[in-house]
Design a protein around this motif. Structure first.
Motif, PDB file in Angstrom:
ATOM      1  N   GLY A 131     -24.456  26.160   7.255  1.00 20.11           N
ATOM      2  CA  GLY A 131     -23.200  26.118   6.522  1.00 20.11           C
ATOM      3  C   GLY A 131     -22.160  26.995   7.192  1.00 20.11           C
ATOM      4  O   GLY A 131     -22.429  27.641   8.214  1.00 20.11           O
ATOM      5  N   LYS A 132     -20.975  27.016   6.607  1.00 18.04           N
ATOM      6  CA  LYS A 132     -19.884  27.831   7.153  1.00 18.04           C
ATOM      7  C   LYS A 132     -19.093  28.401   5.983  1.00 18.04           C
ATOM      8  O   LYS A 132     -18.766  27.694   5.031  1.00 18.04           O
ATOM      9  CB  LYS A 132     -18.987  26.991   8.064  1.00 18.04           C
ATOM     10  CG  LYS A 132     -17.964  27.800   8.852  1.00 18.04           C
ATOM     11  CD  LYS A 132     -17.098  26.897   9.703  1.00 18.04           C
ATOM     12  CE  LYS A 132     -17.865  26.270  10.850  1.00 18.04           C
ATOM     13  NZ  LYS A 132     -18.224  27.261  11.896  1.00 18.04           N
ATOM     14  N   THR A 133     -18.817  29.700   6.048  1.00 24.99           N
ATOM     15  CA  THR A 133     -18.047  30.330   4.986  1.00 24.99           C
ATOM     16  C   THR A 133     -16.586  29.917   5.083  1.00 24.99           C
ATOM     17  O   THR A 133     -16.157  29.317   6.074  1.00 24.99           O
ATOM     18  CB  THR A 133     -18.151  31.860   5.072  1.00 24.99           C
ATOM     19  OG1 THR A 133     -17.501  32.314   6.272  1.00 24.99           O
ATOM     20  CG2 THR A 133     -19.613  32.306   5.084  1.00 24.99           C
ATOM     21  N   SER A 134     -15.817  30.256   4.056  1.00 23.43           N
ATOM     22  CA  SER A 134     -14.412  29.863   4.025  1.00 23.43           C
ATOM     23  C   SER A 134     -13.610  30.475   5.161  1.00 23.43           C
ATOM     24  O   SER A 134     -12.579  29.921   5.561  1.00 23.43           O
ATOM     25  CB  SER A 134     -13.786  30.261   2.683  1.00 23.43           C
ATOM     26  OG  SER A 134     -13.887  31.673   2.483  1.00 23.43           O
ATOM     27  N   ASN A 135     -14.076  31.616   5.678  1.00 22.40           N
ATOM     28  CA  ASN A 135     -13.368  32.233   6.807  1.00 22.40           C
ATOM     29  C   ASN A 135     -14.062  31.987   8.144  1.00 22.40           C
ATOM     30  O   ASN A 135     -13.849  32.712   9.112  1.00 22.40           O
ATOM     31  CB  ASN A 135     -13.172  33.735   6.575  1.00 22.40           C
ATOM     32  CG  ASN A 135     -14.466  34.445   6.272  1.00 22.40           C
ATOM     33  OD1 ASN A 135     -15.485  33.812   6.039  1.00 22.40           O
ATOM     34  ND2 ASN A 135     -14.434  35.760   6.288  1.00 22.40           N
ATOM     35  N   SER A 172     -24.722  21.680   5.409  1.00 20.18           N
ATOM     36  CA  SER A 172     -25.456  20.481   5.785  1.00 20.18           C
ATOM     37  C   SER A 172     -26.905  20.818   6.023  1.00 20.18           C
ATOM     38  O   SER A 172     -27.237  21.921   6.453  1.00 20.18           O
ATOM     39  CB  SER A 172     -24.849  19.870   7.060  1.00 20.18           C
ATOM     40  OG  SER A 172     -25.670  18.826   7.548  1.00 20.18           O
ATOM     41  N   SER A 173     -27.787  19.870   5.735  1.00 21.50           N
ATOM     42  CA  SER A 173     -29.212  20.055   6.019  1.00 21.50           C
ATOM     43  C   SER A 173     -29.616  19.386   7.321  1.00 21.50           C
ATOM     44  O   SER A 173     -30.779  19.375   7.694  1.00 21.50           O
ATOM     45  CB  SER A 173     -30.061  19.481   4.864  1.00 21.50           C
ATOM     46  OG  SER A 173     -29.792  18.105   4.701  1.00 21.50           O
ATOM     47  N   MET A 226     -22.827  30.018  -3.028  1.00 16.09           N
ATOM     48  CA  MET A 226     -22.122  31.285  -3.089  1.00 16.09           C
ATOM     49  C   MET A 226     -21.403  31.602  -1.785  1.00 16.09           C
ATOM     50  O   MET A 226     -20.253  32.079  -1.780  1.00 16.09           O
ATOM     51  CB  MET A 226     -23.080  32.432  -3.424  1.00 16.09           C
ATOM     52  CG  MET A 226     -22.432  33.810  -3.403  1.00 16.09           C
ATOM     53  SD  MET A 226     -23.458  35.117  -4.054  1.00 16.09           S
ATOM     54  CE  MET A 226     -23.375  34.789  -5.817  1.00 16.09           C
ATOM     55  N   LEU A 227     -22.049  31.315  -0.671  1.00 19.31           N
ATOM     56  CA  LEU A 227     -21.513  31.711   0.625  1.00 19.31           C
ATOM     57  C   LEU A 227     -20.617  30.653   1.259  1.00 19.31           C
ATOM     58  O   LEU A 227     -19.648  30.983   1.939  1.00 19.31           O
ATOM     59  CB  LEU A 227     -22.668  32.031   1.591  1.00 19.31           C
ATOM     60  CG  LEU A 227     -23.531  33.234   1.223  1.00 19.31           C
ATOM     61  CD1 LEU A 227     -24.805  33.243   2.063  1.00 19.31           C
ATOM     62  CD2 LEU A 227     -22.769  34.530   1.422  1.00 19.31           C
ATOM     63  N   CYS A 228     -20.951  29.379   1.056  1.00 19.76           N
ATOM     64  CA  CYS A 228     -20.288  28.312   1.803  1.00 19.76           C
ATOM     65  C   CYS A 228     -19.612  27.263   0.932  1.00 19.76           C
ATOM     66  O   CYS A 228     -18.933  26.378   1.456  1.00 19.76           O
ATOM     67  CB  CYS A 228     -21.300  27.591   2.696  1.00 19.76           C
ATOM     68  SG  CYS A 228     -22.259  28.673   3.768  1.00 19.76           S
ATOM     69  N   ALA A 283     -25.361  39.480   1.077  1.00 24.14           N
ATOM     70  CA  ALA A 283     -24.740  38.911   2.277  1.00 24.14           C
ATOM     71  C   ALA A 283     -23.253  38.673   2.066  1.00 24.14           C
ATOM     72  O   ALA A 283     -22.429  38.945   2.942  1.00 24.14           O
ATOM     73  CB  ALA A 283     -25.452  37.608   2.652  1.00 24.14           C
ATOM     74  N   ARG A 284     -22.890  38.181   0.880  1.00 22.26           N
ATOM     75  CA  ARG A 284     -21.479  37.930   0.584  1.00 22.26           C
ATOM     76  C   ARG A 284     -20.671  39.229   0.634  1.00 22.26           C
ATOM     77  O   ARG A 284     -19.575  39.272   1.223  1.00 22.26           O
ATOM     78  CB  ARG A 284     -21.353  37.310  -0.813  1.00 22.26           C
ATOM     79  CG  ARG A 284     -19.914  37.010  -1.244  1.00 22.26           C
ATOM     80  CD  ARG A 284     -19.835  36.890  -2.763  1.00 22.26           C
ATOM     81  NE  ARG A 284     -20.238  38.134  -3.425  1.00 22.26           N
ATOM     82  CZ  ARG A 284     -20.411  38.240  -4.744  1.00 22.26           C
ATOM     83  NH1 ARG A 284     -20.256  37.191  -5.522  1.00 22.26           N
ATOM     84  NH2 ARG A 284     -20.770  39.403  -5.282  1.00 22.26           N
TER      85      ARG A 284
END
Length: 431
Positions: A184-188, A169-170, A162-164, A128-129
């Motif tokens: 979650g949210k990735t850096s971009n 958050s749960s 790895m991704l976020c 996914a990354r």
């Protein structure tokens, strides 16, 4: 299994799903001895069984409810909420029990990153990354959301990190309650969601990726003998009370009548109800909402028989030894999955083709050359090593296969514009 048999099987499954394995609660089983069969070969390595956390649990379960189907055994061993193989540890990589193509090379993810994605069983999140990195380069991050189906809390945390990073958050909102269990949210800025099952996924245009997912789903095993078909079950071996041992037995169960095609020419058949249900759901989803599905796994086209096995520290071991400490797996029956997907004539199926042919046609050789241009000698060596692992004839290149599924409304379109990675349009695959 022909199309009529698939129809009959589909009808049987509707009623069989309501049984919820009453066979496990039955008070008696009709068992039978078998000749020199694949059943005995599975047991030959089981001369000494070591203890694991799940041994006692499985012994009590079997003594109380009767022998387990292989599917029940696999599900208990792999996904037990406290002690399951996948649940509480990272099992991938050199220090784990197996390694996947995305872990070996970024080239794998880059070759298939052309779409919004739903990944089933995403491992560490490496694939996914790599795919999301391509979207970022194309300035399309705002158009992408990632949905991960993962039952393991331990792996979900690895994927989140790895991704976020720490931005996850749960907590569930009211509109999503009962659906995703983590967000979650990735850096971009790409939103990432985690789900326990495909049935929790939101509706809409979706692209499904299943890379080494179906091989881990529980299977039922059936053995043909001179007395007819029997199901292979897992029972406690009481021959030595000083050791925690299990053994395979044969039993007449309801599954023999409910899901088995007794006209199958093979002497040993493996069927995964969970795999069939996932394909039924995803094929219906892409037909109704648009999208497609890509399956990458080791498997066959309906010709193999006894493929159930276990791996620990990259070596094959007895599947009945130390349950919970080894990965349990079986080859994917692509022929059966394709027939299920085409059941209502609303899905086109391409493949299986080898992973080597698929990635080569997508341009992996060109991408490797471009990456190597600016790489250091050490980086170039690593890139070439990963490349050889995922496309090599004596590595993953030929044993892994790729299948793609699309809505049948695209049939005429694909005659003019074939799907990349699958050579030419094969009319036999669209029946």
């Amino acid at each position: 299994m022909n199309n009529n048999n698939v129809k009959v099987l589909g009808q049987k499954l509707l009623s069989y799903s309501r049984l919820r394995w009453r066979v496990q609660n039955a008070s008696s089983f009709t068992t039978a001895a078998t000749d020199r069969s694949t059943l005995e070969r599975c047991q030959q390595a089981n001369s000494v069984n070591q203890k694991s956390d799940l041994c006692k649990d499985l012994q009590y379960k079997i003594k109380l409810s009767g022998p387990l189907s292989v599917a029940g055994y696999m599900k208990h061993v792999l996904t037990h909420p406290a002690k399951g193989y996948y649940i509480n540890k990272d099992v991938l990589g050199p220090e784990g029990d197996f390694v996947t193509s995305p872990e070996l090379s970024q080239l794998f993810g880059e070759m298939i990153a052309k779409f919004q994605i739903v990944e089933l069983g995403p491992g560490r999140g490496t694939l996914a990354r790599d795919i999301l990195r391509v979207f970022d380069k194309l300035k399309m991050s705002e158009e992408v959301s990632l949905h991960l189906v993962e039952v393991s809390q331990a792996l979900a945390k690895v994927q989140r990190d790895m991704l976020c990073g720490s931005d996850s958050s749960s907590e569930e909102s009211e509109e999503s309650k009962g659906k995703h269990y983590m967000k979650g949210k990735t850096s971009n800025g790409i939103d990432v969601y985690w789900y326990k099952s495909v049935i929790d996924l939101p509706q809409g245009f979706s692209i499904f990726i299943a890379q080494e997912f179906f091989d881990a789903l529980p299977i039922h095993k059936f053995q043909k003998t001179t007395d007819g078909w029997f199901e292979v079950m897992v029972d406690v071996d009481a021959s030595n009370e000083q050791e925690d041992k299990f053994k395979f037995i044969l039993a007449k169960t309801e599954a023999c009548d409910a899901i088995l095609d007794k006209n199958d020419a093979r002497d040993h058949v493996e069927i995964s109800l969970e795999a069939m249900n996932v394909i039924r759901y995803t094929s219906t989803a892409i037909a109704q909402n648009g999208g497609f599905m890509l399956i990458i796994d080791y498997g066959h086209s309906g010709e193999k028989t006894d493929t159930f096995r276990a791996f620990r520290q990259h070596k094959q071991v007895d599947p009945l030894v130390e349950p919970g400490l080894s990965d349990l797996t079986a080859d994917v029956d692509f022929a059966l999955l394709k027939r299920i997907a085409r059941y209502h004539n609303n899905t086109l199926c391409f493949g299986p083709v080898t992973q080597k042919d698929f990635l080569t046609e997508l341009g992996i050789n060109i991408r490797l050359a471009n990456l190597c241009k600016d790489a250091t000698p050490a980086q170039r060596k690593q890139l070439e090593h990963g490349y050889n692992k995922i496309v090599g004839d004596d590595e993953m290149g030929t044993c892994f296969k790729v299948v793609a599924m699309f809505p049948s409304v695209l049939k005429d379109h694909f005659k003019k514009f074939p799907v990349y990675g699958f050579n030419t349009y094969n009319e036999d695959d669209k029946k």
